[in-house]
Design a protein around this motif. Sequence first.
Motif, PDB file in Angstrom:
ATOM      1  N   VAL A   1     -13.509  44.650  23.285  1.00 39.75           N
ATOM      2  CA  VAL A   1     -12.544  44.411  22.259  1.00 39.75           C
ATOM      3  C   VAL A   1     -12.917  43.218  21.710  1.00 39.75           C
ATOM      4  CG1 VAL A   1     -10.686  45.472  23.111  1.00 39.75           C
ATOM      5  CG2 VAL A   1     -10.771  43.073  23.604  1.00 39.75           C
ATOM      6  N   GLY A   2     -13.972  42.557  22.084  1.00 38.90           N
ATOM      7  CA  GLY A   2     -14.699  41.155  21.453  1.00 38.90           C
ATOM      8  C   GLY A   2     -13.705  40.085  21.683  1.00 38.90           C
ATOM      9  N   GLY A   3     -13.239  39.828  22.938  1.00 40.53           N
ATOM     10  CA  GLY A   3     -12.304  38.735  23.220  1.00 40.53           C
ATOM     11  C   GLY A   3     -12.989  37.609  24.096  1.00 40.53           C
ATOM     12  N   THR A   4     -12.160  37.035  24.758  1.00 38.90           N
ATOM     13  CA  THR A   4     -12.650  36.002  25.728  1.00 38.90           C
ATOM     14  C   THR A   4     -11.453  35.850  26.355  1.00 38.90           C
ATOM     15  OG1 THR A   4     -11.973  33.886  24.347  1.00 38.90           O
ATOM     16  CG2 THR A   4     -14.314  34.756  24.293  1.00 38.90           C
ATOM     17  N   ILE A   5     -11.751  35.503  27.844  1.00 37.76           N
ATOM     18  CA  ILE A   5     -10.678  35.241  28.702  1.00 37.76           C
ATOM     19  C   ILE A   5     -10.809  33.945  29.507  1.00 37.76           C
ATOM     20  CG2 ILE A   5      -9.848  37.676  29.080  1.00 37.76           C
ATOM     21  CD1 ILE A   5     -12.040  37.591  31.613  1.00 37.76           C
ATOM     22  N   ARG A   6      -9.567  33.422  29.987  1.00 33.40           N
ATOM     23  CA  ARG A   6      -9.735  32.133  30.530  1.00 33.40           C
ATOM     24  C   ARG A   6      -8.765  32.039  31.841  1.00 33.40           C
ATOM     25  NH1 ARG A   6      -7.153  26.985  28.346  1.00 33.40           N
ATOM     26  NH2 ARG A   6      -5.434  27.955  29.375  1.00 33.40           N
ATOM     27  N   TYR A   7      -9.027  31.798  32.937  1.00 34.40           N
ATOM     28  CA  TYR A   7      -8.258  31.474  34.339  1.00 34.40           C
ATOM     29  C   TYR A   7      -8.043  30.148  34.494  1.00 34.40           C
ATOM     30  CZ  TYR A   7      -9.070  36.597  34.980  1.00 34.40           C
ATOM     31  OH  TYR A   7      -9.006  37.857  35.170  1.00 34.40           O
ATOM     32  N   ARG A   8      -6.889  29.772  34.633  1.00 32.49           N
ATOM     33  CA  ARG A   8      -6.705  28.120  34.883  1.00 32.49           C
ATOM     34  C   ARG A   8      -5.542  28.327  36.310  1.00 32.49           C
ATOM     35  NH1 ARG A   8      -5.035  24.326  30.413  1.00 32.49           N
ATOM     36  NH2 ARG A   8      -7.433  24.393  30.049  1.00 32.49           N
ATOM     37  N   SER A   9      -5.952  27.752  37.204  1.00 28.66           N
ATOM     38  CA  SER A   9      -5.405  27.964  38.483  1.00 28.66           C
ATOM     39  C   SER A   9      -4.707  26.265  38.887  1.00 28.66           C
ATOM     40  CB  SER A   9      -6.253  28.194  39.577  1.00 28.66           C
ATOM     41  OG  SER A   9      -5.439  28.405  40.975  1.00 28.66           O
ATOM     42  N   SER A  10      -3.930  26.280  39.180  1.00 27.22           N
ATOM     43  CA  SER A  10      -3.030  25.043  39.766  1.00 27.22           C
ATOM     44  C   SER A  10      -2.041  25.157  40.712  1.00 27.22           C
ATOM     45  CB  SER A  10      -2.317  24.310  38.465  1.00 27.22           C
ATOM     46  OG  SER A  10      -1.409  25.062  37.920  1.00 27.22           O
ATOM     47  N   ALA A  11      -1.428  24.116  41.178  1.00 20.57           N
ATOM     48  CA  ALA A  11      -0.392  24.076  42.291  1.00 20.57           C
ATOM     49  C   ALA A  11       0.867  25.092  41.693  1.00 20.57           C
ATOM     50  CB  ALA A  11      -0.135  22.879  42.821  1.00 20.57           C
ATOM     51  N   THR A  12       0.975  24.928  40.555  1.00 21.17           N
ATOM     52  CA  THR A  12       2.190  25.562  39.839  1.00 21.17           C
ATOM     53  C   THR A  12       1.892  27.010  39.352  1.00 21.17           C
ATOM     54  OG1 THR A  12       1.544  24.829  37.679  1.00 21.17           O
ATOM     55  CG2 THR A  12       2.910  23.439  38.855  1.00 21.17           C
TER      56      THR A  12
END
Length: 242
Positions: free
Chosen positions: A192-203
Amino acid sequence: MEFGNEGVDRTDASEADHRIANHLAMLAGYVRLKMSEVSTGAEAPDRACVLRLVEGIGAQMAAVADLHRMLSTGACLSSSDIGVQIGRICAAFREGPACGATISYSSGPGCLLPLRQILPVLQIVSEVMTNALKHGHKADTATAIRVSCRKDSRDRIVIAIRDAGEGIAPQAGAGPPSGIGRRLVENLTRQVGGTIRYRSSATGLDFRLSLPALVRPTADPRPVGPGGGPLRGANLQGSPGP
């Protein structure tokens, strides 16, 4: 499910049938992969895990069925507000017997996508939400998932899914979760021509999918001449003519 009819390029029934058939074939392949994953796992899946999987697939099939029903009645669609569709997916999970979670959803206006992108994006959302329902909580706490769909300052559609779990385990590194689900999400995002991002934290884990929104062409405001083009010498709001 409510599909909008505000769009640019018309989608006829034969083209829609082709896309729907391809998506159903992809869903069938996804089910086979999940069956293989479950059958070869070290432990038998629990009841909640199986129900979540079935609920996710059911929600996507309902989206396919509604789109096909609309087209079969003669509607001519070209785009849809993905925010409306994601709201339906959230409701399907929220009402499922295996949910056991608080799912909140908010959306903004004008999140239009071409019809060819609607079903793949819904599959991405369904997969990420299934993972959040399974892993997105700490011990002895209820699962809370926040989903949103809005346009950002760059006129891109941003779909965010946040859970309140432990985040990605340290041994997994800083990257996204591994497995069939991750590969599926990555492949569909490229499609679909998109971008993804994962952001991991203690929350918890924050997933974001960014997509270019469908922009309607702006009509030329100048008067039309006899030949169909702009009338020469016409000007609006004091702007000089060509």
